[in-house]
Design a protein around this motif. Structure first.
Motif, PDB file in Angstrom:
ATOM      1  N   GLU A 131       0.837  -1.204   0.000  1.00 47.91           N
ATOM      2  CA  GLU A 131       0.000   0.000   0.000  1.00 47.91           C
ATOM      3  C   GLU A 131       0.872   1.256   0.000  1.00 47.91           C
ATOM      4  OE1 GLU A 131      -2.189  -3.354   1.915  1.00 47.91           O
ATOM      5  OE2 GLU A 131      -0.212  -2.436   2.201  1.00 47.91           O
ATOM      6  N   ALA A 138       2.898   1.505  -3.372  1.00 47.34           N
ATOM      7  CA  ALA A 138       2.055   1.966  -4.477  1.00 47.34           C
ATOM      8  C   ALA A 138       1.791   3.459  -4.380  1.00 47.34           C
ATOM      9  CB  ALA A 138       0.742   1.197  -4.481  1.00 47.34           C
ATOM     10  N   LEU A 139       1.631   3.955  -3.168  1.00 45.61           N
ATOM     11  CA  LEU A 139       1.392   5.389  -2.967  1.00 45.61           C
ATOM     12  C   LEU A 139       2.625   6.198  -3.372  1.00 45.61           C
ATOM     13  CD1 LEU A 139      -0.420   7.664  -1.985  1.00 45.61           C
ATOM     14  CD2 LEU A 139       0.436   7.253   0.340  1.00 45.61           C
ATOM     15  N   TRP A 195      -3.423   3.743  -7.612  1.00 48.84           N
ATOM     16  CA  TRP A 195      -2.862   3.243  -6.353  1.00 48.84           C
ATOM     17  C   TRP A 195      -3.218   1.772  -6.141  1.00 48.84           C
ATOM     18  CZ3 TRP A 195      -5.669   1.887  -1.783  1.00 48.84           C
ATOM     19  CH2 TRP A 195      -4.840   1.567  -0.702  1.00 48.84           C
ATOM     20  N   VAL A 196      -4.481   1.439  -6.336  1.00 46.76           N
ATOM     21  CA  VAL A 196      -4.930   0.051  -6.139  1.00 46.76           C
ATOM     22  C   VAL A 196      -4.249  -0.887  -7.139  1.00 46.76           C
ATOM     23  CG1 VAL A 196      -6.892  -1.510  -6.324  1.00 46.76           C
ATOM     24  CG2 VAL A 196      -7.149   0.653  -5.113  1.00 46.76           C
ATOM     25  N   LYS A 205      -0.677  -1.385  -6.351  1.00 46.35           N
ATOM     26  CA  LYS A 205      -0.595  -2.242  -5.164  1.00 46.35           C
ATOM     27  C   LYS A 205      -0.607  -3.717  -5.579  1.00 46.35           C
ATOM     28  CE  LYS A 205      -3.393  -3.577  -1.146  1.00 46.35           C
ATOM     29  NZ  LYS A 205      -3.925  -4.832  -1.737  1.00 46.35           N
ATOM     30  N   GLU A 238       2.335  -6.583  -5.102  1.00 47.62           N
ATOM     31  CA  GLU A 238       2.067  -7.885  -4.481  1.00 47.62           C
ATOM     32  C   GLU A 238       2.504  -9.033  -5.381  1.00 47.62           C
ATOM     33  OE1 GLU A 238      -1.806  -6.670  -1.708  1.00 47.62           O
ATOM     34  OE2 GLU A 238      -2.092  -7.575  -3.687  1.00 47.62           O
TER      35      GLU A 238
END
Length: 253
Positions: free
Chosen positions: A66, A69-70, A129-130, A133, A137
């Motif tokens: 998280e 990604a930000l 962002w999502v 993320k 992962e």
């Protein structure tokens, strides 16, 4: 040969000054931008490489996906100075804030940001962002990021060739007529990272991600009777999200 080398260097400097906030000596306002579009995917590749390497470094530090990604989303905005995000916000304000092409174009030219513009920025940043993320992962970072940065800038070229400028002034109209040789080189260069990082099968998610171009085209044609620099900024953002989404679904879904 020397003249060609100077032309290449000049085009790259102009495009770098146009698409990023990296300080370069270029005269974008006096340039014939139509002849420089061949270099746009190269600039996208440079942005993608910087962001991709940064992403790999962050990933190696085992940062939470998280947070990672930000940071990468912020870096993408920082390098370009929010150039494309500005176009996205202005386009959403104009397209949904006016009832005639003239009024929509007037709203888009206003430096103030309205409700639709703010909402579009929030949704765009959340989507990226999502999706980033998910890439963190999966550990599949550099290739997708470079491909997205290259293709999302390359598609602006055929879009401008198909849909004329809605204004007689502005950044989009200043591009002028795009030479076919410049557009062809742009296309060839934009295909290279797809085959290099994703392989031939990578054309599948990229193709489906590019379908977002269709509603943008019809909206701009119907509501503005053409495209503008702001519309091109919106297109870049939506294509970036579209390809990121299809890559995530194709490779990690």
């Amino acid at each position: 040969m020397l003249k060609l080398s100077k032309k290449i260097a000049s085009d790259l400097a102009i495009s770098l000054g146009l698409f990023t906030r990296i300080p370069v000596k270029s005269r974008v306002e006096h340039a014939i931008l139509g002849t420089t579009v061949w270099s746009w995917p190269i600039i996208g590749g440079m942005v993608g490489l910087v962001v991709g390497i940064t992403a790999e470094v962050i990933n190696s530090l085992e940062a939470p996906p998280e947070l990672a990604a930000l940071i990468v989303t912020t870096l993408l905005i920082f390098i370009t100075g929010g150039f494309h995000e500005d176009g996205l916000a202005d386009s959403f304000d104009g397209l949904w804030g006016g009832n005639t092409p003239e009024k929509r174009l007037e709203i888009m030219k206003d430096s103030r940001v309205g409700t639709f513009g703010v909402l579009s920025l929030i949704i765009s940043i959340m989507f990226r962002w999502v999706l980033l993320k998910f890439l963190f992962e999966s550990g599949f970072l550099v290739g997708p990021i470079i491909v997205v940065c290259v293709v999302s800038r390359s598609v602006l070229v055929p879009f401008m060739m198909i849909l004329p400028s809605a204004r007689k002034t502005g950044l989009s109209s200043s591009v002028g007529k795009i030479p076919h040789w410049s557009a062809v080189i742009c296309l060839i260069i934009s295909l290279l990272p797809i085959f290099l990082f994703l392989g031939p099968s990578g054309l599948i998610p990229v193709f489906f991600g590019l379908l977002i171009i269709l509603p943008v085209y019809f909206l701009a044609k119907k509501l503005l009777q053409g495209q503008t620099g702001d519309v091109l900024g919106m297109l870049q953002q939506l294509v970036e999200i579209g390809i990121l989404m299809t890559i995530v679904l194709y490779y990690t879904g």
